[in-house]
Design a protein around this motif. Structure first.
Motif, PDB file in Angstrom:
ATOM      1  N   VAL A 196       0.875  -1.169   0.000  1.00 17.72           N
ATOM      2  CA  VAL A 196       0.000   0.000   0.000  1.00 17.72           C
ATOM      3  C   VAL A 196       0.912   1.218   0.000  1.00 17.72           C
ATOM      4  N   PRO A 197       1.160   1.843  -1.167  1.00 18.75           N
ATOM      5  CA  PRO A 197       2.151   2.920  -1.237  1.00 18.75           C
ATOM      6  C   PRO A 197       1.667   4.167  -0.511  1.00 18.75           C
ATOM      7  N   THR A 198       2.612   4.891   0.051  1.00 19.85           N
ATOM      8  CA  THR A 198       2.301   6.123   0.779  1.00 19.85           C
ATOM      9  C   THR A 198       2.914   7.356   0.130  1.00 19.85           C
ATOM     10  N   GLY A 199       3.814   7.156  -0.846  1.00 21.34           N
ATOM     11  CA  GLY A 199       4.522   8.282  -1.430  1.00 21.34           C
ATOM     12  C   GLY A 199       5.829   8.589  -0.735  1.00 21.34           C
ATOM     13  N   ALA A 200       6.245   7.718   0.203  1.00 20.54           N
ATOM     14  CA  ALA A 200       7.544   7.907   0.848  1.00 20.54           C
ATOM     15  C   ALA A 200       8.659   7.690  -0.176  1.00 20.54           C
ATOM     16  N   GLU A 201       9.759   8.382   0.004  1.00 16.06           N
ATOM     17  CA  GLU A 201      10.874   8.245  -0.935  1.00 16.06           C
ATOM     18  C   GLU A 201      11.527   6.868  -0.823  1.00 16.06           C
ATOM     19  N   SER A 202      11.658   6.360   0.396  1.00 14.07           N
ATOM     20  CA  SER A 202      12.354   5.101   0.617  1.00 14.07           C
ATOM     21  C   SER A 202      11.543   4.237   1.565  1.00 14.07           C
ATOM     22  N   PRO A 203      11.470   2.915   1.258  1.00 15.24           N
ATOM     23  CA  PRO A 203      12.070   2.254   0.094  1.00 15.24           C
ATOM     24  C   PRO A 203      11.325   2.594  -1.195  1.00 15.24           C
ATOM     25  N   PRO A 204      11.976   2.390  -2.355  1.00  9.70           N
ATOM     26  CA  PRO A 204      11.333   2.749  -3.628  1.00  9.70           C
ATOM     27  C   PRO A 204       9.983   2.083  -3.843  1.00  9.70           C
ATOM     28  N   SER A 205       9.771   0.909  -3.251  1.00  8.43           N
ATOM     29  CA  SER A 205       8.503   0.206  -3.428  1.00  8.43           C
ATOM     30  C   SER A 205       7.333   0.950  -2.797  1.00  8.43           C
ATOM     31  N   CYS A 206       7.609   1.943  -1.955  1.00 12.77           N
ATOM     32  CA  CYS A 206       6.544   2.695  -1.299  1.00 12.77           C
ATOM     33  C   CYS A 206       6.158   3.959  -2.058  1.00 12.77           C
ATOM     34  N   ARG A 207       6.820   4.217  -3.174  1.00 10.49           N
ATOM     35  CA  ARG A 207       6.452   5.389  -3.978  1.00 10.49           C
ATOM     36  C   ARG A 207       5.124   5.138  -4.678  1.00 10.49           C
ATOM     37  N   LEU A 208       4.391   6.193  -4.911  1.00  8.83           N
ATOM     38  CA  LEU A 208       3.095   6.067  -5.577  1.00  8.83           C
ATOM     39  C   LEU A 208       3.299   5.702  -7.045  1.00  8.83           C
ATOM     40  N   PRO A 209       2.494   4.790  -7.594  1.00 10.52           N
ATOM     41  CA  PRO A 209       2.725   4.342  -8.965  1.00 10.52           C
ATOM     42  C   PRO A 209       2.249   5.321 -10.032  1.00 10.52           C
ATOM     43  N   ARG A 210       1.394   6.289  -9.646  1.00  6.86           N
ATOM     44  CA  ARG A 210       0.850   7.199 -10.656  1.00  6.86           C
ATOM     45  C   ARG A 210       0.960   8.639 -10.179  1.00  6.86           C
ATOM     46  N   LEU A 211       1.206   9.523 -11.127  1.00  8.61           N
ATOM     47  CA  LEU A 211       1.169  10.952 -10.828  1.00  8.61           C
ATOM     48  C   LEU A 211      -0.239  11.356 -10.416  1.00  8.61           C
ATOM     49  N   THR A 212      -1.241  10.709 -11.000  1.00  7.81           N
ATOM     50  CA  THR A 212      -2.632  10.970 -10.639  1.00  7.81           C
ATOM     51  C   THR A 212      -2.850  10.794  -9.144  1.00  7.81           C
ATOM     52  N   ASP A 213      -2.309   9.711  -8.572  1.00  9.93           N
ATOM     53  CA  ASP A 213      -2.493   9.425  -7.145  1.00  9.93           C
ATOM     54  C   ASP A 213      -1.843  10.501  -6.275  1.00  9.93           C
ATOM     55  N   ALA A 214      -0.639  10.904  -6.665  1.00 14.68           N
ATOM     56  CA  ALA A 214       0.072  11.907  -5.871  1.00 14.68           C
ATOM     57  C   ALA A 214      -0.651  13.253  -5.907  1.00 14.68           C
ATOM     58  N   LEU A 215      -1.113  13.663  -7.088  1.00 15.19           N
ATOM     59  CA  LEU A 215      -1.772  14.957  -7.200  1.00 15.19           C
ATOM     60  C   LEU A 215      -3.091  14.979  -6.441  1.00 15.19           C
ATOM     61  N   SER A 216      -3.759  13.841  -6.339  1.00 22.47           N
ATOM     62  CA  SER A 216      -5.018  13.799  -5.592  1.00 22.47           C
ATOM     63  C   SER A 216      -4.788  13.958  -4.088  1.00 22.47           C
ATOM     64  N   ARG A 217      -3.582  13.652  -3.608  1.00 21.88           N
ATOM     65  CA  ARG A 217      -3.255  13.777  -2.180  1.00 21.88           C
ATOM     66  C   ARG A 217      -2.562  15.085  -1.845  1.00 21.88           C
ATOM     67  N   ALA A 218      -1.997  15.745  -2.851  1.00 20.10           N
ATOM     68  CA  ALA A 218      -1.119  16.888  -2.599  1.00 20.10           C
ATOM     69  C   ALA A 218      -1.915  18.119  -2.176  1.00 20.10           C
ATOM     70  N   ALA A 219      -1.403  18.797  -1.180  1.00 19.26           N
ATOM     71  CA  ALA A 219      -1.959  20.073  -0.738  1.00 19.26           C
ATOM     72  C   ALA A 219      -0.960  21.175  -1.062  1.00 19.26           C
ATOM     73  N   ALA A 220      -1.388  22.413  -0.930  1.00 19.16           N
ATOM     74  CA  ALA A 220      -0.514  23.547  -1.214  1.00 19.16           C
ATOM     75  C   ALA A 220       0.776  23.423  -0.412  1.00 19.16           C
ATOM     76  N   GLY A 221       1.904  23.635  -1.062  1.00 20.44           N
ATOM     77  CA  GLY A 221       3.201  23.511  -0.423  1.00 20.44           C
ATOM     78  C   GLY A 221       3.847  22.156  -0.595  1.00 20.44           C
ATOM     79  N   THR A 222       3.125  21.202  -1.185  1.00 20.87           N
ATOM     80  CA  THR A 222       3.664  19.854  -1.384  1.00 20.87           C
ATOM     81  C   THR A 222       4.512  19.797  -2.647  1.00 20.87           C
ATOM     82  N   LYS A 223       5.612  19.045  -2.594  1.00 20.23           N
ATOM     83  CA  LYS A 223       6.390  18.708  -3.780  1.00 20.23           C
ATOM     84  C   LYS A 223       6.010  17.307  -4.223  1.00 20.23           C
TER      85      LYS A 223
END
Length: 709
Positions: A216-243
């Motif tokens: 279940v990815p969280t968007g953490a940098e490490s380990p690489p397996s925890c990165r989100l698989p889609r840009l769509t997923d990350a943008l849906s979670r991102a708030a102002a100030g997020t990279k």
């Protein structure tokens, strides 16, 4: 109190059998020693071991009380004998409430607590627990080991699961260390224990299409397996100030550096991103200034005095093929690369990404919200059916260290970045290529463009309304023009230290609005370097100022002006017009010339300066005439070095066709002194006013004329 038997038992059973039945029914039968106040409270066959005085507490003892010694004493009539009361019902200790499971006293059976009498619970419907399980806590469970499907955490980094390979009922706990960076826990209380990704930290969400889908990815940098698989997923979670950080591609080669020793075979990434890598073919020390990198496959470029670089392919990239398009970057969110520092710049590195096909045609594949930014990326079209690769319509957005490629996939996207009305874009080090309409379209918005490159598009920059401030940029090899400014006449553009070169048709085309070029280079375009064509009979709607511009080697003409208000100051215009145009040509429709001074026109073919139409009349300075005059020598225009057959100043046409033309050429420095009619100037009588050839002792051009000047 006597034990109570049901009528059935009292009629058919002997006293001993009835007592046994009461025991089986779990009713209590008082034995000797029960407390009593008199004989009536003792069971049959016992008497109260007291004087029988009311209120005295004794105990029941076996045997009937003997008759009183005085036989003559009267005996009280006790009345009818009451039936014996049965023993009280006692609840099973395993039962706490009706209809709940419980275990028998030996712990081998599981049953259900039933209320057999008011307030009296008994364990019934008993079933044996399968060996080797025992009953405990109201369920059958393994006394040691575990049951199939059970999981638990031995410690924060060790997951245990039940292995029933040797026993289908009770297995053994098998420990597995969580991969580095994962922690043992449960996503939800209803789900089994598992190795979980840590939470993303530092205000960043990492995206990697190669992530492990089993987690279940969280968007953490490490380990690489925890990165989100889609840009769509990350943008849906991102708030102002997020990279939102794109990862997964191999690290590109180091950036090019000045004055550095490079061995043959070394690869670098340009600081001015092109989307390509370059390899040394001839070793040496690089120059102080970064070369102009070619993008054609295998093309070479010299660097410094020795080093030669060869184009060595495009940046490695990942494909975002399963995204939900269009992707919207929320307000205040930055999308960047793991190789790009948002605060310090990318240092010539980019993460190359291909956007996969959308389910239907889109206005744009990527939409930038107010305050959003794109940095350190090479975005390529991999079959997207969209009008634009990216667009913004509101607020202030930032684009930095970005490569946009429109023709990478099966479809060619018309526009790279569209800056719509309401959007203010800050664009730094943008490289855009392969778009069928325009790499950058300013459609009513405002853009500041620095150190950018627009190559091999239909048009590099198109403006239809809005404002653009462009500096230190390059428009090259575009098929129609490097820049086209056209529309309502409200456009406002400034170009500083910018080059328009090797475009297949024109360098820059102005059809309306206000445009200023300062310290720019317009060269080697296959038609006209600067084409100014305003709306018919409305020269005030198109205002163009050229100052300190080098205009050279353009095939048709250096500059061609019609229906506009223009000024030329301090420009160097040479070697233009091999097909018959010349240096500067005023053509077709009248224009206002507000200023023409300090210009050098030389080595142009056919003519250095030509007038094919009379000047526009009106309130502007010099209305009704072409004013080339100067008051001081430092302000004088220089016209010199004519190739064979070429002229200095030309008023074209017959006397009748040019009757309205008047050129004031006083205080012009000519190649010849005095100027020679038919060589330095050509025109019907009365169209050219010369005055003094070198006024006030102004020196002649003073150069050796050749085709290389």
């Amino acid at each position: 109190m006597r034990p109570h038997l049901s009528p059935l038992l009292s009629l058919s059973l002997s006293p001993a059998t009835a007592a046994a039945a009461l025991l089986l029914a779990s009713c209590s039968v008082p034995l000797e020693g029960a407390p009593c106040a008199d004989d009536s409270e003792c069971p049959s066959g016992q008497h109260c071991g007291t004087s029988g005085t009311s209120g005295t507490i004794g105990t029941c003892v076996n045997g009937e009380r003997e008759a009183a010694a005085d036989a003559s004493a009267p005996v009280a009539d006790a009345g009818p004998t009451a039936p014996d009361a049965g023993p009280a019902c006692t609840s099973d200790p395993a039962c706490s409430a009706a209809d709940r499971p419980g275990c028998n006293s030996s712990g081998t059976q599981l049953g259900i607590c039933r209320e057999i009498e008011p307030g009296c619970l008994k364990l019934e419907e008993l079933t044996d627990c399968p060996a080797p399980q025992t009953c405990n806590g109201g369920r059958c469970q393994c006394p040691s080991g575990c049951a199939a499907g059970e999981t638990r955490c031995k410690d924060p980094h060790v997951l245990q699961a039940c292995d029933v390979a040797g026993n289908e009922i009770c297995g053994d706990w098998v420990s597995t260390s969580c991969p580095t960076g994962l922690e043992c826990g449960r996503p939800k209380s209803s789900e089994p224990y598992q190795c979980l990704c840590p939470a993303a930290t530092g205000g960043a969400l990492y995206v990697d299409p190669a992530g492990d889908s089993a987690l279940v990815p969280t968007g953490a940098e490490s380990p690489p397996s925890c990165r989100l698989p889609r840009l769509t997923d990350a943008l849906s979670r991102a708030a102002a100030g997020t990279k939102v950080v794109l990862a997964g591609a191999d690290e590109p080669s180091p950036p090019w550096r000045p004055s550095t020793q490079y061995a043959a075979g070394t690869k670098v990434t340009p600081r001015q991103l092109t989307g390509h890598l370059y390899q040394v073919t001839i070793a040496g020390i690089s120059g102080a200034v970064e070369p102009e990198w070619p993008i054609a496959a295998g093309a070479e470029v010299s660097d410094g005095s020795v080093v030669t670089w060869r184009e060595a392919g495009t940046l490695r990239h990942v494909v975002l093929a399963s995204e939900t398009l269009p992707l919207t970057i929320p307000a205040g969110v930055a999308v960047t690369s793991q190789y790009c520092s948002v605060d310090e710049g990318c240092d010539g590195r980019a993460h190359s990404v291909s956007l996969g096909a959308a389910s239907s045609a889109l206005p744009a594949a990527l939409i930038l919200g107010a305050g959003a930014s794109l940095e350190g990326l090479a975005l390529q079209n991999a079959g997207v059916d969209a009008t634009a690769l990216a667009t913004c319509d509101t607020g202030t957005v930032s684009v930095r260290d970005l490569v946009l490629v429109g023709n990478q996939g099966t479809r060619v996207i018309p526009t790279g970045l569209n800056v719509g009305t309401g959007c203010t874009a800050s664009i730094t080090r943008l490289a855009a290529q392969g778009f069928s309409e325009a790499a950058l379209w300013i459609d009513g918005g405002t853009a500041t463009i620095q150190s950018s490159r627009f190559t091999a598009n239909n048009v590099g920059l198109r403006m239809s309304g809005g404002r653009a401030d462009v500096s230190s940029s390059r428009f090259e090899a575009n098929s129609v023009a490097g820049v086209v400014v056209t529309g309502t006449g409200t456009e406002d553009a400034t170009f500083e230290r910018t080059s328009f070169t090797q475009n297949v048709t024109d360098g820059i085309v102005v059809n309306g609005g206000r445009v200023r070029l300062d310290e720019c280079e317009v060269s080697s375009n296959r038609s006209v370097g600067v084409r100014v064509e305003g709306r018919a009979l409305a020269p005030a709607d198109t205002v163009v100022g050229l100052s300190r511009i080098a205009i050279f080697d353009n095939v048709t003409a250096g500059a061609k002006v019609s229906n506009a208000t223009v000024s030329f100051e301090g420009n160097d215009i040479y070697r233009n017009g091999t097909t018959g145009g010349g240096g500067v040509v005023f053509d077709s429709q009248p224009s206002h010339l507000t200023l023409f001074r300090k210009n050098r026109l030389h080595d142009n073919y056919v003519t250095q300066l030509g007038f094919h139409v009379e000047a526009a009349t009106g309130a502007s300075p010099g209305a009704g005439r072409w004013d080339l005059s100067a008051q001081f020598c430092d302000d004088a225009n220089q016209i010199f070095c004519y190739p064979t057959g070429a002229k200095g100043l030309l008023v074209a046409g017959s006397a009748s066709s040019v009757a309205g033309i008047l050129v004031d050429a006083r205080k012009v420095v000519w190649q010849n002194s005095p100027p020679s009619e038919g060589v330095d100037y050509v025109g019907p009588a009365g169209t050219i006013t010369l005055g003094e050839s070198s006024p006030g002792g102004c020196a002649a051009a003073g150069v050796a004329c050749s085709s290389t000047n």
